[in-house]
Motif scaffolding. Structure first.
Motif: not given
Length: 394
Positions: A342-351
């Motif tokens: 239902v949602a791809y690639d929505i983790a916060s940026y690594r920094d």
């Protein structure tokens, strides 16, 4: 937290990545059938396609007629680097830093170019630097929209109209979704892979007459790689701004860029693009207003990005965790949504601070944003229940 029923409705397009971004609505590979594959980009027809990308981009953005616009290598990063290495050093520079990419430009200015008088004006993720500290006698480097922080500059009022320095603006996740104050900027860069959903390839470099004058009057005290050179024999390389790219572009990506530009025109140009992106932000803002666990990383509504929409977990139990465990929980939340499709690639940026980052650019349908939000509540409830279990406590 009580369990939340699993939603029935799913986003039709679950692509919420902040780059490369979702394709325009209705896109299929058939749209690229006319690509000039197997042709030299220097031949007349392929070169005309490159020139068309420039012309349509200028028109949609409302760029001043006396500006130059060219296609350059290495996406937005290449465009910014080209501008910094070619233009900076004549006077002191202020680098405004409020997220990871502008922090990279500060590293370039201080550690790579080693510019005399370089000042880094910084802020925490979600906030903006002290804009009153910007010196009109200095050059300025900034990222208009914080792709990794969710904070944008609301206007160009902090830039002096009678400034002596140049303003280099990285607009990679702002162009085509936000109104840019062209009269307050001198260099504007972006890539094809953001608001119009193009495939990664070249970047776009726009130069004001003031920037061109600097190029012609100032010789940087450093060697410039071939792909950074904008002048030859003391004159501007005009071909760059007429479709003669410095190195070989992908004609498939060129065709894709044209498809996105034509779609943008079909929905009303820049006003239509801005309206679609702002509707996505408004949809999420309405949900956040009643959420028991989610908030915006950018707390000032005036500064919130409508494209890279960054959320934090505000629950007390989450705040009590150490940063390492906060990051693990946020990644786990994103992974649950990814696994459900239902949602791809929505983790916060690594920094960036742990949380979620949802792309709200113009190619994303507001209906898909609305369908996603109940899934966020469901995934959070699942995760909270999981972490509260006796096994997790062990």
């Amino acid at each position: 937290m009580a369990l939340v029923a699993k939603p029935d409705l799913r986003p039709q397009i679950p692509n919420f990545s902040s780059g490369p971004c979702a394709k325009r609505p209705g896109f299929t590979l058939e749209a690229l059938a006319g690509a000039m594959l197997g042709r030299s980009h220097r031949a007349s027809e392929p070169k005309a396609r490159l020139a068309e990308v420039i012309a349509r981009s200028r028109a949609i953005l409302g760029m001043p007629t006396d500006w130059k616009l060219g296609i350059v290598p290495a996406s937005d990063t290449g465009a910014v680097e080209m501008a910094m290495w070619s233009l900076l050093g004549e006077r002191p520079v202020d680098v405004l830093v409020h997220e990871s990419f502008s922090e990279g430009w500060a590293t370039d200015a201080v550690k790579q170019l080693k510019l005399d008088g370089a000042r880094v004006l910084g802020a925490e993720y979600g906030a903006l630097p002290d804009l009153s500290a910007v010196d009109p006698g200095h050059d300025v480097v900034l990222a208009w929209n914080g792709t990794t922080s969710g904070a944008r500059f609301p206007n160009g009022d902090f830039i002096a109209a009678d400034r002596q320095g140049l303003v280099i603006c990285d607009a990679t996740s702002a162009a085509f979704a936000m109104a840019l104050p062209w009269d307050k900027l001198d260099v504007v860069t972006w890539s094809w892979q953001k608001v119009l959903g193009g495939e990664a390839a070249h970047g776009m470099l726009a130069l004001s007459p003031r920037a061109v004058a600097r190029l012609l009057s100032y010789k940087p005290p450093r060697p410039l790689p071939k792909i950074f050179r904008l002048t030859s024999g003391g004159k501007l390389i005009e071909g760059i701004f007429a479709g003669e790219t410095i190195n070989t572009p992908s004609m498939l990506c060129v065709e894709d860029a044209l498809d996105g530009l034509r779609w943008a025109e079909s929905i009303g140009g820049l006003p239509g693009l801005i309206a679609r992106s702002e509707a996505n932000l408004a949809c999420i803002a309405d949900w956040v207003a009643t959420s028991e666990w989610a908030g915006f990383l950018a707390q000032d509504p005036a500064n919130r990005s409508s494209t890279s929409i960054c959320l934090t977990i505000t629950a007390p139990w989450f705040a009590a965790l150490d940063p390492g465990n906060q990051a693990k929980v946020a990644k786990r939340l994103a992974a649950v949504l990814d696994a459900e499709g239902v949602a791809y690639d929505i983790a916060s940026y690594r920094d960036a601070p742990p949380g979620l980052r949802i792309w709200g650019g113009a190619t994303v349908e507001t209906a898909d944003i609305a369908a996603l939000l109940p899934w966020l509540d469901w995934a959070y409830a699942q995760l909270a229940q999981e972490l509260a279990s006796p096994k997790a406590a062990e």
